[in-house]
Design a protein around this motif. Structure first.
Motif, PDB file in Angstrom:
ATOM      1  N   ARG A 295       0.690  -1.160   0.067  1.00 33.02           N
ATOM      2  CA  ARG A 295      -0.055  -0.075  -0.006  1.00 33.02           C
ATOM      3  C   ARG A 295       0.803   1.548   0.043  1.00 33.02           C
ATOM      4  O   ARG A 295       1.777   1.357   0.771  1.00 33.02           O
ATOM      5  N   LEU A 296       0.315   2.116  -0.698  1.00 28.93           N
ATOM      6  CA  LEU A 296       1.182   3.445  -0.781  1.00 28.93           C
ATOM      7  C   LEU A 296       0.267   4.570   0.235  1.00 28.93           C
ATOM      8  O   LEU A 296      -1.013   4.642   0.281  1.00 28.93           O
ATOM      9  N   VAL A 297       0.950   5.060   1.185  1.00 26.35           N
ATOM     10  CA  VAL A 297       0.027   5.753   2.062  1.00 26.35           C
ATOM     11  C   VAL A 297      -0.125   7.179   1.441  1.00 26.35           C
ATOM     12  O   VAL A 297       0.975   7.801   0.776  1.00 26.35           O
ATOM     13  N   VAL A 316      -8.160  -4.990   4.429  1.00 24.99           N
ATOM     14  CA  VAL A 316      -7.979  -5.001   3.031  1.00 24.99           C
ATOM     15  C   VAL A 316      -8.056  -3.514   2.671  1.00 24.99           C
ATOM     16  O   VAL A 316      -8.988  -2.592   2.948  1.00 24.99           O
ATOM     17  N   GLU A 317      -7.056  -3.487   1.494  1.00 25.31           N
ATOM     18  CA  GLU A 317      -7.194  -1.905   0.895  1.00 25.31           C
ATOM     19  C   GLU A 317      -8.172  -2.124  -0.319  1.00 25.31           C
ATOM     20  O   GLU A 317      -8.196  -2.962  -1.032  1.00 25.31           O
ATOM     21  N   VAL A 366     -10.462  -4.382  -5.235  1.00 20.37           N
ATOM     22  CA  VAL A 366      -9.827  -4.948  -3.891  1.00 20.37           C
ATOM     23  C   VAL A 366      -8.654  -5.749  -4.022  1.00 20.37           C
ATOM     24  O   VAL A 366      -8.359  -6.463  -4.756  1.00 20.37           O
ATOM     25  N   ILE A 367      -7.600  -5.018  -3.105  1.00 22.44           N
ATOM     26  CA  ILE A 367      -6.262  -5.728  -3.316  1.00 22.44           C
ATOM     27  C   ILE A 367      -5.957  -6.954  -2.614  1.00 22.44           C
ATOM     28  O   ILE A 367      -6.757  -7.275  -1.766  1.00 22.44           O
ATOM     29  N   PRO A 393      -6.115  12.361  -0.342  1.00 25.22           N
ATOM     30  CA  PRO A 393      -6.174  11.190   0.508  1.00 25.22           C
ATOM     31  C   PRO A 393      -7.168  11.111   1.588  1.00 25.22           C
ATOM     32  O   PRO A 393      -7.227  12.079   2.230  1.00 25.22           O
ATOM     33  N   VAL A 394      -7.341   9.760   1.850  1.00 22.06           N
ATOM     34  CA  VAL A 394      -8.227   9.358   2.832  1.00 22.06           C
ATOM     35  C   VAL A 394      -7.244   9.464   4.278  1.00 22.06           C
ATOM     36  O   VAL A 394      -5.855   9.366   3.892  1.00 22.06           O
ATOM     37  N   ARG A 395      -7.641  10.009   5.346  1.00 25.61           N
ATOM     38  CA  ARG A 395      -6.910  10.196   6.463  1.00 25.61           C
ATOM     39  C   ARG A 395      -5.854   8.665   6.702  1.00 25.61           C
ATOM     40  O   ARG A 395      -6.409   7.874   6.882  1.00 25.61           O
ATOM     41  N   ALA A 396      -4.715   9.178   7.124  1.00 27.58           N
ATOM     42  CA  ALA A 396      -3.617   8.126   7.239  1.00 27.58           C
ATOM     43  C   ALA A 396      -3.855   7.170   8.429  1.00 27.58           C
ATOM     44  O   ALA A 396      -4.486   7.798   9.423  1.00 27.58           O
TER      45      ALA A 396
END
Ligand code: TYD
Ligand code: MG
Length: 468
Positions: A295-297, A316-317, A366-367, A393-396
Motif C-alpha cells: 500500500r502507498l500511504v 484490505v485495501e 480490492v487488493i 487522500p483518506v486520513r492516514a
C-alpha cells in the motif's frame, strides 16, 4: 423384451421430472434444454441403503434412540499439520466424511491437496488417485513440494479413472485418507454418459460418499468449477458431500483463499489464506499484514476496510478511481466487490452528497484478489471513490467500517469489536464507524480512536480532511 445389462438407466428431466428411455437434448414436456440426466434404475429387490441398521418390528430399519446415548459430542478428528487448511475444515479431518475441493482450473487444487496428502501420510496411510496427471508428473510435483524432505512411505498413488477399479484398490489398500483428483475424470462404466457429465459426476460422488461412510475413510474430491461458476451442472455435488471448500483468488496474483461454503462439521465461510510460491502453497499467517504490504500511504483513491471472513477479521485495501468518461453510459467496474453494491454506492454519492459521478467512469479494486461480499465494506468503497474524485487522500492510519443505506445513512455491521481489535493490532490508530444507536453492548477496544458518524456525508468529512 428382457435386457441382460447389469444396470438399467433412464433419463429424467431435472426441471419437471419427465422420464424418457433415451437421451434427449430438450425435454419434450417442459421444453428445458439439456435438462435430461441419466439416472440408474435401482433393481426393485435392493432394499433402501442403510448401513448400520438393525431390523425392528414392522420391517422398518430405523430406530429412535435417546439423544444422550448417542455418541458425537466431541468428534475425533484427524489432525492436519497445515493450520490454515485445518481451520477451514473446523479443526481437522472428520473420519468418514467427504469433502469437495472446488475451484477454477489452474488455481492450485492439485497442489494443495497433494501437500495435504504428503503431510497426512506422515501419520497414516493416504491414497492419492489422479485421473489428470501421470505417475511421473505427480511424483515430480511431490518431490518439489517436499523440498528435500523424504517422500513419506505411507503415501500411495494410483492413476485411474474407472470408479469400479478405484473402489477395489481402495478396499484392498484400506487408506484412512483418500484424494480423488478430479471428479470430472472419474466414470462408472455402467453408465452410458461420458465422464464429467452430470449423471456420472453425481453417481460417482454418491458412491464415494457411501464408501466414506461405510469404510470410515476421509475422502477429498477435487472438482473444477465450470464457466458458470458451478461444479458440473446444477450444484449436484454440493448436496452429496458433507463439506464444500472453494479455492479462489486471482490466477495472476499469488494469494489464494480457501473458503468453506458448506460444512456439516464446523462453521461456514471460514477462510484460510495461502500464497502460491515456487514450492507450493504456503500459509499466510497474518493475512491483513500481507494484503496491506504494497500500500502507498497518502495517495488519493485508497481506503482500508475491515471485512469479516468467517470468524476472522481481515484488513484490505480498497482502491477507487474516477475518470472523466467519453461514454453516454459511463463505466462502473467492480473488481472484488459486487457490481450492484457499486451501483448503489455511486448512486448514493451522486444523489445524497451531490458528487458529479454521472460523467465519470468509476473503477473499484480490492487488493490481494479478495472478493468481499459483505456490505460492511461500503464505507471504504465510498471513501475510495470520493477520495479519488476530490483528489484528496483518506486520513492516514484510519480504517473505515460501515454499511451505506439508500438515504445516505450509515448502518452498523456485526462484530465491530473484533474488527476494531484487528485494526488496532495492525497499528491503525483511528476507526470511522457508524454511530451506535443502541446503548450498552460491548465496549470498543482500547488503543484505537473511534470516530462515529451518522451519515456517509459525516463519515467522509472525517475521512477526507481537506474536503466536505
Ligand atoms: P494446480 O495445482 O495444477 O491447479 P489445479 O489443480 O487447480 O488445476 O496448479 C497449477 C498452477 O500452479 C500452475 O500454473 C503452476 C502453479 N504452481 C506453482 O506456482 N508452484 C508450485 O509449487 C506448483 C506445484 C504449481
Ligand atoms: Mg489439478
Amino acid at each position: 423384451m428382457i435386457f441382460m445389462a447389469k444396470i438399467q438407466t433412464r433419463y429424467v428431466c431435472q426441471n419437471c421430472g419427465r422420464v424418457a428411455a433415451r437421451a434427449m437434448g430438450r425435454c419434450p414436456q417442459c421444453g428445458a434444454w439439456n435438462s435430461m440426466v441419466e439416472e440408474i434404475i435401482a433393481p426393485p429387490s435392493t432394499p433402501a441403503k442403510s448401513p448400520s441398521a438393525s431390523s425392528s418390528p414392522g420391517g422398518f430399519t430405523s430406530q429412535p434412540r435417546r439423544l444422550d446415548e448417542i455418541e458425537g459430542d466431541h468428534e475425533a478428528r484427524l489432525p492436519v499439520p497445515i493450520g490454515e487448511f485445518a481451520r477451514v475444515l473446523g479443526g481437522g479431518v472428520v473420519p468418514g466424511s467427504i469433502t469437495l475441493v472446488g475451484g477454477d482450473p489452474g488455481i492450485g487444487k492439485s497442489t494443495l491437496m497433494l501437500q495435504v496428502a504428503l503431510e497426512m501420510a506422515q501419520e497414516r496411510r493416504v491414497l492419492y488417485i489422479s485421473g489428470e496427471e501421470s505417475e511421473r508428473q505427480v511424483k515430480m510435483r511431490a518431490v518439489r513440494l517436499l523440498n528435500g524432505r523424504p517422500v513419506p512411505e505411507n503415501l500411495f498413488l494410483l492413476t485411474e479413472t474407472n470408479l469400479d477399479s478405484m473402489l477395489e484398490h481402495v478396499r484392498s489398500l484400506a487408506p484412512s485418507v483418500l484424494v480423488v483428483d478430479s471428479i470430472q475424470t472419474v466414470y462408472l462404466p455402467a453408465l452410458e454418459s461420458s465422464a464429467g457429465s452430470v449423471s456420472q459426476v453425481r453417481e460417482c460422488a454418491s458412491r464415494l460418499r457411501d464408501l466414506a461412510k461405510s469404510a470410515g475413510i476421509s475422502i477429498f474430491v477435487i472438482g473444477h468449477v465450470t464457466k458458470e461458476g458451478i461444479i458440473a451442472g446444477p450444484r449436484v455435488l454440493e448436496h452429496i458431500v458433507d463439506t464444500v471448500l472453494y479455492l479462489e483468488g486471482d490466477r495472476y496474483q499469488s494469494y489464494r483463499l480457501l473458503r468453506s461454503v458448506k460444512n456439516r462439521f464446523g462453521a461456514t465461510s471460514e477462510v484460510g489464506v495461502f500464497e502460491m510460491l515456487e514450492r507450493g502453497m504456503s500459509e499466510v499467517l497474518n493475512p491483513s499484514e500481507a494484503f496491506l504490504a504494497e500500500r502507498l500511504v497518502n495517495v488519493p483513491g485508497s481506503a482500508i476496510a475491515v471485512t469479516m471472513e468467517g470468524t476472522r477479521p481481515l484488513l484490505v485495501e480498497i482502491q477507487g478511481l474516477t475518470s472523466p468518461s467519453p461514454l453516454t453510459l459511463p463505466r462502473r467496474t467492480p473488481n472484488g466487490i459486487d457490481g450492484n453494491r457499486l451501483l448503489l454506492i455511486t448512486a448514493v454519492l451522486t444523489r445524497r452528497l451531490g458528487m458529479r459521478l454521472a460523467e465519470q467512469d468509476v473503477f473499484v479494486n480490492v487488493i490481494g484478489g479478495l472478493r468481499i461480499t459483505e456490505p460492511a465494506a461500503d464505507l471504504a468503497v465510498a471513501a475510495a471513490i470520493a477520495s479519488s474524485m476530490k483528489d484528496t487522500p483518506v486520513r492516514a492510519n484510519a480504517v473505515l467500517i460501515g454499511e451505506v443505506g439508500l438515504s445516505g445513512e450509515l448502518r452498523m455491521p456485526s462484530q465491530m469489536s473484533a474488527r476494531l481489535r484487528e485494526a488496532a493490532k495492525l497499528g491503525f490508530d483511528t476507526a470511522i464507524i457508524p454511530r451506535r444507536i443502541r446503548k450498552g453492548g460491548e465496549a470498543y477496544p482500547e488503543g484505537i480512536q473511534v470516530l462515529e458518524a451518522r451519515s456517509l456525508r459525516e463519515a467522509l468529512n472525517l475521512a477526507l480532511l481537506a474536503g466536505g
